[in-house]
Design a protein around this motif. Structure first.
Motif, PDB file in Angstrom:
ATOM      1  N   MET A 254       0.876  -1.142   0.006  1.00  0.00           N
ATOM      2  CA  MET A 254      -0.203   0.090   0.127  1.00  0.00           C
ATOM      3  C   MET A 254       1.017   1.500  -0.310  1.00  0.00           C
ATOM      4  O   MET A 254       1.894   1.231   0.735  1.00  0.00           O
ATOM      5  CB  MET A 254      -1.103   0.399   1.424  1.00  0.00           C
ATOM      6  CG  MET A 254      -1.634  -0.920   1.802  1.00  0.00           C
ATOM      7  SD  MET A 254      -3.223  -0.566   2.877  1.00  0.00           S
ATOM      8  CE  MET A 254      -4.487  -0.513   1.935  1.00  0.00           C
ATOM      9  N   ASN A 255       0.804   2.445  -0.638  1.00  0.00           N
ATOM     10  CA  ASN A 255       1.063   3.048  -0.582  1.00  0.00           C
ATOM     11  C   ASN A 255       0.324   4.896  -0.740  1.00  0.00           C
ATOM     12  O   ASN A 255      -0.326   4.327  -0.543  1.00  0.00           O
ATOM     13  CB  ASN A 255       1.867   3.991  -2.589  1.00  0.00           C
ATOM     14  CG  ASN A 255       0.989   3.483  -3.579  1.00  0.00           C
ATOM     15  OD1 ASN A 255       0.372   4.173  -3.308  1.00  0.00           O
ATOM     16  ND2 ASN A 255       1.000   3.431  -4.516  1.00  0.00           N
ATOM     17  N   LYS A 256       0.758   5.941  -0.412  1.00  0.00           N
ATOM     18  CA  LYS A 256       0.590   6.912  -0.019  1.00  0.00           C
ATOM     19  C   LYS A 256      -1.485   7.602  -1.005  1.00  0.00           C
ATOM     20  O   LYS A 256      -2.089   7.736   0.019  1.00  0.00           O
ATOM     21  CB  LYS A 256       1.000   7.770  -0.142  1.00  0.00           C
ATOM     22  CG  LYS A 256       0.081   9.403   0.149  1.00  0.00           C
ATOM     23  CD  LYS A 256       1.232  10.750   0.506  1.00  0.00           C
ATOM     24  CE  LYS A 256       0.626  12.193   1.201  1.00  0.00           C
ATOM     25  NZ  LYS A 256       1.411  12.970   1.249  1.00  0.00           N
ATOM     26  N   LYS A 257      -1.067   6.585  -2.404  1.00  0.00           N
ATOM     27  CA  LYS A 257      -2.033   6.892  -3.099  1.00  0.00           C
ATOM     28  C   LYS A 257      -3.343   5.957  -2.813  1.00  0.00           C
ATOM     29  O   LYS A 257      -4.683   6.327  -2.782  1.00  0.00           O
ATOM     30  CB  LYS A 257      -2.218   7.014  -4.594  1.00  0.00           C
ATOM     31  CG  LYS A 257      -1.320   8.302  -4.948  1.00  0.00           C
ATOM     32  CD  LYS A 257      -1.068   7.671  -6.589  1.00  0.00           C
ATOM     33  CE  LYS A 257      -0.367   9.583  -6.874  1.00  0.00           C
ATOM     34  NZ  LYS A 257       0.062   9.273  -7.773  1.00  0.00           N
ATOM     35  N   THR A 258      -3.075   4.520  -2.463  1.00  0.00           N
ATOM     36  CA  THR A 258      -4.345   3.593  -2.186  1.00  0.00           C
ATOM     37  C   THR A 258      -5.097   4.334  -1.326  1.00  0.00           C
ATOM     38  O   THR A 258      -5.986   3.950  -0.740  1.00  0.00           O
ATOM     39  CB  THR A 258      -3.601   2.429  -1.568  1.00  0.00           C
ATOM     40  OG1 THR A 258      -2.499   1.900  -3.708  1.00  0.00           O
ATOM     41  CG2 THR A 258      -4.126   1.217  -1.420  1.00  0.00           C
ATOM     42  N   ILE A 259      -4.232   4.796   0.298  1.00  0.00           N
ATOM     43  CA  ILE A 259      -4.532   4.863   1.335  1.00  0.00           C
ATOM     44  C   ILE A 259      -5.652   6.147   0.860  1.00  0.00           C
ATOM     45  O   ILE A 259      -6.826   5.835   1.953  1.00  0.00           O
ATOM     46  CB  ILE A 259      -3.579   5.353   2.812  1.00  0.00           C
ATOM     47  CG1 ILE A 259      -2.883   3.972   2.923  1.00  0.00           C
ATOM     48  CG2 ILE A 259      -4.218   5.867   4.209  1.00  0.00           C
ATOM     49  CD1 ILE A 259      -1.817   3.450   3.531  1.00  0.00           C
ATOM     50  N   THR A 260      -5.490   7.296   0.155  1.00  0.00           N
ATOM     51  CA  THR A 260      -5.839   8.818   0.122  1.00  0.00           C
ATOM     52  C   THR A 260      -7.253   8.386  -0.720  1.00  0.00           C
ATOM     53  O   THR A 260      -7.732   8.646  -0.269  1.00  0.00           O
ATOM     54  CB  THR A 260      -4.644   8.907  -0.292  1.00  0.00           C
ATOM     55  OG1 THR A 260      -4.179   9.733   0.358  1.00  0.00           O
ATOM     56  CG2 THR A 260      -5.839  10.621  -0.360  1.00  0.00           C
ATOM     57  N   GLY A 261      -6.709   7.468  -1.386  1.00  0.00           N
ATOM     58  CA  GLY A 261      -8.377   6.691  -1.807  1.00  0.00           C
ATOM     59  C   GLY A 261      -9.429   6.430  -1.795  1.00  0.00           C
ATOM     60  O   GLY A 261     -10.787   6.574  -1.659  1.00  0.00           O
ATOM     61  N   GLN A 262      -8.879   4.813  -0.447  1.00  0.00           N
ATOM     62  CA  GLN A 262      -9.848   4.781   0.355  1.00  0.00           C
ATOM     63  C   GLN A 262     -10.629   5.822   0.997  1.00  0.00           C
ATOM     64  O   GLN A 262     -11.392   5.570   1.465  1.00  0.00           O
ATOM     65  CB  GLN A 262      -8.686   3.298   1.256  1.00  0.00           C
ATOM     66  CG  GLN A 262      -8.649   2.428   0.075  1.00  0.00           C
ATOM     67  CD  GLN A 262      -7.872   1.535   1.355  1.00  0.00           C
ATOM     68  OE1 GLN A 262      -7.244   1.682   2.464  1.00  0.00           O
ATOM     69  NE2 GLN A 262      -7.216   0.563   0.840  1.00  0.00           N
ATOM     70  N   PHE A 263     -10.059   6.687   1.811  1.00  0.00           N
ATOM     71  CA  PHE A 263     -10.696   7.626   2.371  1.00  0.00           C
ATOM     72  C   PHE A 263     -11.522   8.610   2.040  1.00  0.00           C
ATOM     73  O   PHE A 263     -12.632   8.920   2.252  1.00  0.00           O
ATOM     74  CB  PHE A 263      -9.080   8.961   2.933  1.00  0.00           C
ATOM     75  CG  PHE A 263      -9.586   9.793   4.048  1.00  0.00           C
ATOM     76  CD1 PHE A 263     -10.363   9.084   5.282  1.00  0.00           C
ATOM     77  CD2 PHE A 263      -9.582  10.594   3.746  1.00  0.00           C
ATOM     78  CE1 PHE A 263     -10.638  10.769   5.772  1.00  0.00           C
ATOM     79  CE2 PHE A 263      -9.660  11.865   4.418  1.00  0.00           C
ATOM     80  CZ  PHE A 263     -10.541  11.733   5.412  1.00  0.00           C
ATOM     81  N   HIS A 264     -10.550   8.637   0.476  1.00  0.00           N
ATOM     82  CA  HIS A 264     -12.235  10.014  -0.178  1.00  0.00           C
ATOM     83  C   HIS A 264     -13.115   9.167  -0.719  1.00  0.00           C
ATOM     84  O   HIS A 264     -14.408   9.593  -0.443  1.00  0.00           O
ATOM     85  CB  HIS A 264     -10.542  10.369  -1.067  1.00  0.00           C
ATOM     86  CG  HIS A 264     -10.835  11.110  -1.361  1.00  0.00           C
ATOM     87  ND1 HIS A 264     -11.251  12.406  -0.621  1.00  0.00           N
ATOM     88  CD2 HIS A 264      -8.893  11.466  -1.225  1.00  0.00           C
ATOM     89  CE1 HIS A 264     -10.510  13.364  -0.905  1.00  0.00           C
ATOM     90  NE2 HIS A 264      -9.432  12.989  -0.757  1.00  0.00           N
ATOM     91  N   PHE A 265     -13.213   7.932  -0.917  1.00  0.00           N
ATOM     92  CA  PHE A 265     -14.097   6.593  -0.699  1.00  0.00           C
ATOM     93  C   PHE A 265     -15.462   6.656   0.510  1.00  0.00           C
ATOM     94  O   PHE A 265     -16.161   6.727   0.258  1.00  0.00           O
ATOM     95  CB  PHE A 265     -13.762   4.934  -1.532  1.00  0.00           C
ATOM     96  CG  PHE A 265     -14.691   4.707  -1.558  1.00  0.00           C
ATOM     97  CD1 PHE A 265     -15.436   4.595  -2.407  1.00  0.00           C
ATOM     98  CD2 PHE A 265     -15.666   3.385  -0.771  1.00  0.00           C
ATOM     99  CE1 PHE A 265     -16.661   3.956  -3.341  1.00  0.00           C
ATOM    100  CE2 PHE A 265     -16.503   2.870  -1.029  1.00  0.00           C
ATOM    101  CZ  PHE A 265     -17.267   3.292  -2.217  1.00  0.00           C
ATOM    102  N   ALA A 266     -14.530   6.140   1.398  1.00  0.00           N
ATOM    103  CA  ALA A 266     -15.203   6.072   3.144  1.00  0.00           C
ATOM    104  C   ALA A 266     -16.225   8.231   3.421  1.00  0.00           C
ATOM    105  O   ALA A 266     -17.130   7.744   3.880  1.00  0.00           O
ATOM    106  CB  ALA A 266     -14.410   5.925   3.610  1.00  0.00           C
ATOM    107  N   LEU A 267     -15.577   8.772   3.046  1.00  0.00           N
ATOM    108  CA  LEU A 267     -15.435  10.333   2.657  1.00  0.00           C
ATOM    109  C   LEU A 267     -16.833  10.785   2.366  1.00  0.00           C
ATOM    110  O   LEU A 267     -17.436  11.105   2.718  1.00  0.00           O
ATOM    111  CB  LEU A 267     -14.818  11.009   3.133  1.00  0.00           C
ATOM    112  CG  LEU A 267     -14.679  12.783   3.670  1.00  0.00           C
ATOM    113  CD1 LEU A 267     -15.439  12.396   4.823  1.00  0.00           C
ATOM    114  CD2 LEU A 267     -13.619  13.737   3.260  1.00  0.00           C
ATOM    115  N   GLY A 268     -16.869   9.410   0.898  1.00  0.00           N
ATOM    116  CA  GLY A 268     -17.220  10.072  -0.079  1.00  0.00           C
ATOM    117  C   GLY A 268     -19.139   8.933   0.484  1.00  0.00           C
ATOM    118  O   GLY A 268     -20.429   9.786   0.546  1.00  0.00           O
TER     119      GLY A 268
END
Length: 66
Positions: free
Chosen positions: A1-15
């Motif tokens: 996992m890298n920063k983009k993967t984690i950030t993507g998961q965060f944005h999805f959950a926030l959405g």
């Protein structure tokens, strides 16, 4: 996992959370914004996974004897 993967998961959950709040408020404008954030999160997550896959592939290729 890298920063983009984690950030993507965060944005999805926030959405997802934002979409639920927008549904409770009855705001279609906020629902569209939430869906866009989810889509952006999915894309960011996929890009991060692709980067990880490429890095792993290059590492394996360097280790393989010729």
């Amino acid at each position: 996992m890298n920063k983009k993967t984690i950030t993507g998961q965060f944005h999805f959950a926030l959405g997802k959370l934002q979409e639920q709040v927008a549904t409770l408020l009855g705001s279609t404008e906020l629902q569209y914004a939430a869906q866009k954030r989810q889509t952006d999160g999915r894309i960011m997550h996929a890009v991060g996974e692709a980067q990880d896959l490429i890095k792993r592939s290059l590492r394996q290729r360097q280790r393989a004897p010729m």
